[in-house]
Each structure stands twice: as C-alpha cells, then as structure tokens.
Design an enzyme around this catalytic site. Structure first.
Site, mmCIF file in Angstrom:
data_model
loop_
_atom_site.group_PDB
_atom_site.id
_atom_site.type_symbol
_atom_site.label_atom_id
_atom_site.label_comp_id
_atom_site.label_asym_id
_atom_site.label_seq_id
_atom_site.Cartn_x
_atom_site.Cartn_y
_atom_site.Cartn_z
ATOM 1 N N GLN B 487 0.817 -1.218 0.000
ATOM 2 C CA GLN B 487 0.000 0.000 0.000
ATOM 3 C C GLN B 487 0.846 1.262 0.000
ATOM 4 O O GLN B 487 0.348 2.346 -0.256
ATOM 5 C CB GLN B 487 -0.958 -0.043 1.205
ATOM 6 C CG GLN B 487 -0.394 0.437 2.547
ATOM 7 C CD GLN B 487 0.519 -0.545 3.228
ATOM 8 O OE1 GLN B 487 1.391 -1.153 2.631
ATOM 9 N NE2 GLN B 487 0.347 -0.702 4.528
ATOM 10 N N THR B 532 -1.478 5.403 7.480
ATOM 11 C CA THR B 532 -1.105 6.754 7.049
ATOM 12 C C THR B 532 -1.469 7.762 8.142
ATOM 13 O O THR B 532 -0.702 8.665 8.453
ATOM 14 C CB THR B 532 -1.815 7.118 5.731
ATOM 15 O OG1 THR B 532 -1.428 6.157 4.747
ATOM 16 C CG2 THR B 532 -1.434 8.508 5.260
ATOM 17 N N ALA B 733 -4.472 13.979 6.588
ATOM 18 C CA ALA B 733 -4.701 12.718 5.880
ATOM 19 C C ALA B 733 -5.547 11.717 6.669
ATOM 20 O O ALA B 733 -5.437 11.617 7.890
ATOM 21 C CB ALA B 733 -3.359 12.072 5.535
ATOM 22 N N GLU B 738 -8.811 0.374 2.227
ATOM 23 C CA GLU B 738 -9.896 -0.603 2.149
ATOM 24 C C GLU B 738 -11.118 -0.069 1.434
ATOM 25 O O GLU B 738 -11.856 -0.820 0.787
ATOM 26 C CB GLU B 738 -10.341 -0.992 3.565
ATOM 27 C CG GLU B 738 -9.298 -1.676 4.373
ATOM 28 C CD GLU B 738 -9.745 -1.759 5.815
ATOM 29 O OE1 GLU B 738 -10.383 -2.750 6.156
ATOM 30 O OE2 GLU B 738 -9.479 -0.821 6.575
#
Lengths: 155, 782
Positions: B487, B532, B733, B738
């Site tokens: 990812q 993140t 962020a 998903e």
C-alpha cells in the site's frame, strides 16, 4: 533418484544433481538461491513462478528440473545483471506498477518475452500476454501502462 | 545526491520499496535461508465439519525415521484469539470445520512430514453441522461452542453463551415503528453473500524457533507482528520480552494476514524440537481451507423514504457467518452494527448485527471489514427507493448522504468530509447523464452508482510509535513497526519524516524491513486503513522531536531565539541573523565551541507516538455514545458495463471512483489504491467459496475460484481525490486502502439493473445466475 543436469541460468552454466521429482522452481530457489522466482500455487495457475525457458515464459512449478537440462533459463535476477535495470524494470518503478511485489518477477518475465516476439503490442495483446500472471493488488492498469511505455520506446 | 525533493508531502515521489521488488531482491518469508538444520511441518486437517475427537494416535507417525515430533491439542490447553479467545491452537475436544488443524507433524524433510501426516490416526464421532448463519441462530441449531461462557472477551463485545451468537450489537435510534407510516415507499429485501477469500499471491507461511534459552522467534508475513507477539505470549505463557516476531515484506495481505492464523501452530511445533527452526507453508488449497476467509452474510434490510426522497427509517438484521472461530470476526459484526446505515444519517434506526458461529473456515478481517458486505444490500435498496419515487439515484444520494456535522446513527457528530463532491466527481467521470449504446445487438449497456463509508474498526486505543535517527551525512533512518503490504506505508513514512524535519525526501532511509518486534517501535497492527493516519502522526511527532533537538542546539550555539530558527532543505537557518548551519555532521558530532573549547549537542534521535484518546464506549442496548469511532472515510463509485444477454457474461467497461482522503500524502499512490481496489471490488462480485453438504470446499484452487485477470480488469479505471482535511490527521490525511473496494459490487448490481431491469440480491453475480434470471423473466412473459 538423482540426475546430473547441465543448463544455463542467466547466462551462466551450472551442473547440478537434482532429484527426479523436483521442479525447476524448487531447484532455482533452493539450489541456486534465486528466490526472486516465487511460489504462488505450485499448480500452474498463478504465474508467480514464471521464468523464461529458451525465451518462452513457462511456469517453473510445472517443469521438472531434469527437463531444463540443456536449456537456457532466465529469471528476474538476470534482468538487471551489472546493476543496470532493464527498461521494463524502470517502467514498473516509474508507473508504480508494483505494490506487494509478489507477482512482479513473473509479470516482468512474461512482459519481456512478449516484447521480444512482438515489440509493438496493442493493449489487448499486452493483457492477453499477462493473463496467466495473477495480481491481487494493482488492478493491472499500471502494469499494462508500463509494458506499453517500453514498447513505445522500442521504435 | 542529484535529485532533491523538498517538501515531499503531496508529491508523487517514487516508492521506496520498488527497486527491491523489481529486481527480485525483496525478501519474503519463504525466501529466507535457514540452512540444513531447518525442519518442516505439516498439518493433519479435520475431514469433518463438526465432530467430537475421541482419540488421536500419533505413535505410527512418530515411529517413521526422520519424524521429529507430533503435536496435538493435548499440547495446547490455552485458548487464543484477538477479541474473542475462542480457539484452541490444535483442536482438542472437537473439530469445527473441514481443514481445522488437529495435529502438526515435524520432520527433517517436507516429503517425510507429508508421509507422516497420513500415519496419524484420529477417531471422530460426527456431529450435525450448521453452515448458514441464519440457520445457526434458530432454536435447536447444533451448538458449536458449548463452552462459550468460559471464554474471555473485551467489554465491548456481547456474546450470548448457550447459542451460536458470539456478538450481538444493538443500534437503537429514534422510533422506527412511528416512522414507517410516514414513508411513501418502503423496500424490504434479503441479501446473501458467500464466503470469499483474500487470495494473496503469497500463501501463509511461518517459521518458528524455540531456543533452549527460552527466546522464541517467529518469522511470518504479518500485518500484525506486535499483536501476534502479544497473542503468542499470552496463550503460550512466554514473556513479551522473549517472544520475537520478524516480518519481512508481505506478499499480499488484504486482512488475511492480520491477527493470527497458522503462526501459533508452528510455534507449538518449534517448542517440541527446541533449537531447530520449523517451517510450514500453506499450499494454495490449504490457503483456502485452513487460513482466513471473509465471513458470509445474511442481511434482512428494510428502508423507507418520504415522497420527496428523504430517507426516514431503517431496520436491519445482519447475520455474519463467522466460521468456526470468531476471534477477529466479532469486531466485524460490531463495526457493521455501529455503521449499519451506510453513509446516511437516517433519523430512525433499529439495527441488530450478529456474529454467528458456523462450521466453515475461520472468518476474519478482509479489506473493508464488514462494509462491503453491508453496502451490498444498502446501496441496492437506495437505488430501488430512488426508482420508486422517480428520482435520479445520484440526486437521491446527494440529498440523503452524510455531511459534515450530521448526527449519525450512534449519536456522534460526523467529522468533516465531502461525500457530495465524491458523487459529483464519480458521476461526471462516468458520463452519468449521457446515453450510451451497447456494442452489439445481443448486448445491453448499463450504469450504476454506489457510495460508502467506513471507519477504522479497532479497539479504542491502538497505538503507533516511530523513531528517527540521523547519520553523519544527515541522511535519516526512520523506524516504524507498520508493515509494507504494497500500500506504500514505507514511502509515506519517508515523505512525512522529511517534510516534518525539513530535509529532502532522498535523504530518508526507511529502516522497517523486516519489522522486528525486538528492534522496531511498537505498532498495533497494519489494518483498518489506519497507518497513514496513525503511524503518520507518530512519524511526524518523532521528526518534530528530532527537529526541536536540533534547533535547541543551534539556538544555544548562535545565542538566538528558537522561534527565529527553521530547517529548510536540510539546513538550519535563522530568519533573524540569516545565518545557516548545514545538518551534515552536526546531527551526529554536534558543534564545536570557539577554538574547539568544548562541544555542544550530540547524536540526534527523535521519538514519537500517537494513540487516539477520545473514543468512548457505546451503550450495550442502544449503541449510542459520544464518539463511536475515530473518523470515517467516504467515497463514491460509478460503473459502466455491458452484459451479453445470450450468455449472461458481464464486461465491466469503466469504473470511476472518488474518495475523500483528507490529504493525499502521495497522490499517485492514492490512485494506485483506488485502481487496485476497484478491480478487487469488481472481482469480489464474481467470487464465492462453495461448500458441499458435508462442509467440504468444492473450489479450493485458482482454476475453480477465479480472481480477476488482466483480461477481466476494465480498460478504464478513473480515480479522483477529494481533500477535506481530517482534524487529527497528519497534514489532514485519512486512510483509503480498504474503502476502494467497499461499494464496487453494489455499483455493478445497480448497473446490471440499469442494463437488464433485473435485480440480484445474492452474490456472486455469476453468468449462470444472470442467464437464468433473464430466461426466467422471459418465461414470466415480462
């Protein structure tokens, strides 16, 4: 039963003793330490173990090591000999065509073989050539873009 | 260093892991070398879906030369599980699914281990199995966990011992009974989703070594090295300090490598042959039958709206087929309960979400964590309501979708998001209002839209930590315990560290491969699309900590105020005196006083942490509480497809997605998630695990369980990024990993309806099912 085989891997000659039932995949990974070739299903269904045999992509899980005797094998480790990346490897990085990376070596070799026989493939031809290499992460779009990018450079 | 990317946050810099991965140099667990001392393990699997174990005879297997040990349930009295401790490492008194490990054989070669497996004799007494979650909650259904009352679970899980229900989440808001009469249209439907599998290209593999000193090491491709350490330490009575989990690159996770699966079984094998590493790699067939799967779902859902299209009420019951153990699955049902409405602030809601034991493989986390399952029904009903009142389905969603500040179903105020912008972008990209023609007379074309929300589903207090450490030339090593699953976690960690410190991106080295619980800073799990955001906050804090140390040294050195100093492009600058001090050397050696009469400073190491502290418990009877979750990510997807009415074959022409990610730290990596997720979501609409009446999986191979290939994936996958900053996100962020596959299946179903006028309530959308539905409609004379 053991067999002595001689074959070429990434340009270098090797003579090895291999068992009858051992696959090319197993021998590449365990005897030559070429672990860039991945085990995904051992059934010829996923393409993670793709290598080139005399330039043709094969599932190395379906080839017995003894069948490779006298042939030229190329694996992902052979694509960047001397430290310089192959144009396909550069394109995969540039296009973010890599996520988990497990399908990447097989994808690269299938793509390399495609461009060797068809330097200017259409998008459909790229997709057909990669249809035996499963990827669960990328949705394929960047991989196809990367291969087409290299094919443009061939001009 | 030729290239220098300053202020890299928001820029599409190259991935830090790509070079390793294109050259074959990237090491995965199966690639690690252990020498000739390595032993191999194989499992004895249960052939029955539900049976009592009357006896296990391992004597013949042990007598085979080269077999070193056989372990069974007798060796593993403790239960294990992330949320619900409901599983024995090896089955003890009973087996609960076909494929359950009953014993583990350790031998000097893989072939010998396979041979020895056949020599283990297990005597079973068959019991009646139950596979469907709705059947499993009916009175008189076979009880799969009669000892449930003895199990341990956290205070936010509500099992019902004496039944097959491992979790019952209740949501009560407003008054649904009073609202139904006010509805102009009510749609009530039942939806069914089969089990599906993650199908990572890398199957589960684990290598364990139990040293004579008592130190235990596990090598596993894991989304959760620290949680695995915790679970193993607890269940096998090992100190956390002696339990070490090492996890290199993961060859595809998607939730299947979260929590714990086969790893404890391998550690128990290693305990029996101390000093020797033991390796177990799942075959592709075992990956399907003996690791994690996505739970099945039966959903009974009723939603109503008034004549103007305002959704007024919803009543829903979700029955998740959690499988033989629900250690992780209980929280999927819980998350599906507190988000049961989908992205709509419906004023009157009655929701019941159940996780139910079934005699099927173990249901666990999978990309979306309950949300793809529940959105399958919700988003089709929303389309039906719009159709019934004669409103455009996109407009219907614009009116009804959740907006910033709305009071959502749990009573929480919706943090800032812009779902309407996502709908606008996705519909614009697909050409929503434009008429499109099919490519042949026997084909029909259709478009569909679906929207989604998802919150990270986790305990209230999952923590992240990070360390940054400078080298002499001012390159920076960033240490995180988050995992790189593909990812891009390592890349965004490098970007955020560089940005917060004021150094170029190219100066950062990510020291996180492998994640090693002995050396890496703590990270709860790489799940829930939380990295993140959560790891990012920890990395930012660590970088700011290091930055402050540097500035304090230089401020004192220059005798200036800290506030006048900054770090730009790797140089400390003073806005007041305009002096400059490169970071090179000073970040390790410090700075010399005049005439070298002493030194100031020293090696810079920054540490940072992050943990949400504001999530509250929810009332067990109503699901109401001040703050159910940390935040939600929202998005919209539109699908353009063609279907062959002679064969039922569907061709997805284009998928257009838009997600509100708060801030795209690396926009191109966000787009690769959106693209990959769209195809994963598309593929999931056509996938299903099929079991026979004995509970044996009929399609445990990639020939019979098909995932999308390069030929199936749409040519056009469009992604749009919306950026409404998240209050406590790093640079605003929030996660998106998903969400990108949550609503693809219902968007396809809505497009199929647009093309054919037929609705499909059950997945998968097989060609056969579509073909038969068309024939049935013809026969009905419609």
């Amino acid at each position: 039963m053991l067999h002595e085989i001689t074959f070429t891997v990434n340009g270098d000659p090797y003579t090895l003793a291999v068992r009858s039932e051992h696959t090319l995949l197993k021998v590449l990974r365990e005897k030559l330490g070429l672990t860039g070739t991945k085990i995904g299903c051992e059934n010829g269904e996923c393409g993670a173990c793709t290598v080139l045999l005399d330039g043709e992509p094969v599932n190395s899980c379906l080839i017995l090591a003894v069948e490779a005797a006298g042939h030229k094998i190329e694996t992902v480790e052979g694509m960047s000999i001397g430290g310089e990346l192959h144009p396909l490897q550069k394109a995969f990085i540039k296009h973010n065509a890599v996520q988990c990376g497990f399908c990447t070596p097989g994808m690269l070799l299938s793509a390399q073989s495609l461009l060797a026989r068809n330097p200017k493939p259409t998008e459909l031809e790229v997709r057909e050539a990669l249809a035996g290499n499963l990827c669960r992460c990328t949705g394929y779009v960047r991989i196809v873009d990367a291969v087409l990018d290299v094919s443009q450079e061939v001009e | 260093m030729i290239e220098q990317t300053n202020n890299p946050v928001g820029k599409s810099v190259p991935r830090v892991d790509a070079f390793d991965k294109v050259t074959g140099a990237a090491k995965y667990v199966d690639d690690m070398q252990f020498g000739p001392g390595l032993y191999y393990g194989k499992f004895v699997h249960s052939p029955y879906a539900h049976a009592l174990i009357k006896g296990v005879d391992v004597s013949k297997a042990l007598a085979l030369p080269g077999v070193k040990a056989v372990v069974t349930g007798a060796d593993t009295p403790g239960r294990i599980g992330l949320y619900m401790k409901d599983r024995y490492i090896y089955a003890r008194d009973r087996v609960r699914y076909v494929g359950e490990p009953v014993a583990g054989v350790v031998a000097i070669t893989e072939e010998l281990a396979e041979e020895a497996v056949k020599l283990v004799v297990v005597e079973y007494e068959e019991l009646e199995p139950v596979f469907d979650p709705y059947e499993a909650v009916q009175p008189g259904a076979p009880l799969i966990h009669p000892d449930m009352a003895e199990y341990k679970w956290p205070n936010f899980i509500f099992p019902e011992p004496g039944t097959n229900i491992s979790e019952h989440f209740k949501l009560r808001k407003g008054d649904v009974e009073a609202a139904w009469p006010k509805c102009a249209v009510i749609v009530e439907q039942t939806f069914r989703l089969p089990h599906i599998q993650h199908v990572p290209l890398e199957t589960h593999v684990a290598i364990a070594r139990w040293d004579q000193t008592g130190e235990v090491t596990l090598w596993s491709p894991s989304q959760s090295p620290f949680s695995q350490r915790d679970l193993l330490a607890q269940s096998l009575d090992i100190s956390h300090g002696d339990m070490r989990v090492i996890s290199p690159y993961v060859g595809g996770g998607f939730g299947g490598k979260a929590g714990i699966s086969i790893e404890a079984n391998v550690v128990v094998m290693a305990r029996a042959v101390k000093g020797h590493p033991v390796k177990v790699r799942m075959t592709r067939e075992e990956e399907f039958t003996c690791t994690n799967v996505r739970q099945s779902l039966n959903a009974h859902t009723k939603i109503g709206c008034d004549a103007e299209g305002h959704v007024l009420a919803m009543e829903t019951r979700y029955y998740f087929g959690g499988g033989a153990a629900n250690d992780y699955g209980v929280n999927i049902a819980r998350a599906s309960g507190y988000s049961c409405t989908g992205p709509y602030p419906i004023p009157n809601v009655k929701g019941d979400s159940y996780c139910v034991y079934t005699n099927t493989p173990i249901g666990s986390a999978m990309r979306g964590f309950g949300m793809p399952e529940i959105h399958w029904g919700i988003e089709q009903i929303m389309d039906r309501l719009a159709e019934e009142i004669g409103m455009d389905p996109a407009e219907f969603r614009r009116i009804n979708c959740v907006k910033t500040g709305d009071t959502i179903l749990t009573g929480m105020k919706m943090p800032a998001v812009d779902l309407v912008a996502c709908i606008d972008k996705a519909t614009e990209a697909i050409g929503w209002d434009k008429e499109k023609k099919a490519s042949a007379p026997h084909k029909r074309r259709g478009q569909g839209l679906a929207i989604m929300w998802k919150a990270p589903a986790m305990p209230p207090n999952p923590g992240s930590s990070a360390i940054v450490r400078f080298n002499e030339d001012a390159t920076l090593n960033v240490y995180v315990g988050a995992q790189e699953l593909g990812q891009g976690a390592f890349t965004v960690a490098a970007q955020m560290a560089a940005q917060a410190l004021g150094i170029p991106y190219e100066w950062v080295r990510v020291s996180a491969n492998p994640v090693d619980t002995k050396y890496s800073p703590y990270e709860w799990q790489t799940v829930a699309s939380r990295i993140t955001w959560s790891m990012g906050n920890a990395v930012k804090a660590a970088a700011l900590n290091a930055r402050r140390q540097i500035l304090e040294i230089v401020a004192q050195y220059w005798d200036e105020d800290l506030e006048n100093l900054d770090i730009k492009n790797g140089i400390v600058i003073s806005y007041k005196s305009e002096r400059e001090q490169p970071l090179k050397n000073m970040v390790v050696y410090g700075l010399p006083n005049d005439n070298f009469e002493g030194w100031q400073g020293g090696p810079i190491v920054g540490a940072g942490k992050f943990m949400p502290t504001y999530v509250t418990n929810l009332d067990s009877e109503t699901g109401q509480g001040a703050r159910a979750v940390v935040h939600y990510t929202v998005g919209a997807q539109a699908v353009d497809l063609e279907v062959d009415i002679e064969t039922g074959q569907v061709d997805i022409l284009k998928i257009a997605s838009a997600y509100d990610v708060g801030k795209a730290i690396n926009p191109d990596l966000v787009l690769t998630q959106i693209e990959g997720g769209a195809v994963h979501g598309m593929s999931s609409a056509f996938e299903g695990m099929f079991f026979d009446e004995q509970g044996r999986l009929r399609n445990p191979s990639l020939v019979d369980y098909k995932i999308a290939t390069a030929m199936d994936a749409p040519r056009e996958i469009h992604g749009d990024i919306v950026e409404t900053p998240l209050e406590d996100g790093p640079w605003g962020a929030r996660g998106v990993g998903e969400h990108v596959m949550v609503q693809t299946a219902p968007a396809i179903a809505n497009a199929l309806h647009d093309a054919l006028g037929v609705r499909f309530n059950d997945l998968p959308l097989s060609s056969e099912k579509i073909y038969l539905a068309l024939r049935e409609r013809e026969a009905g004379g419609e």
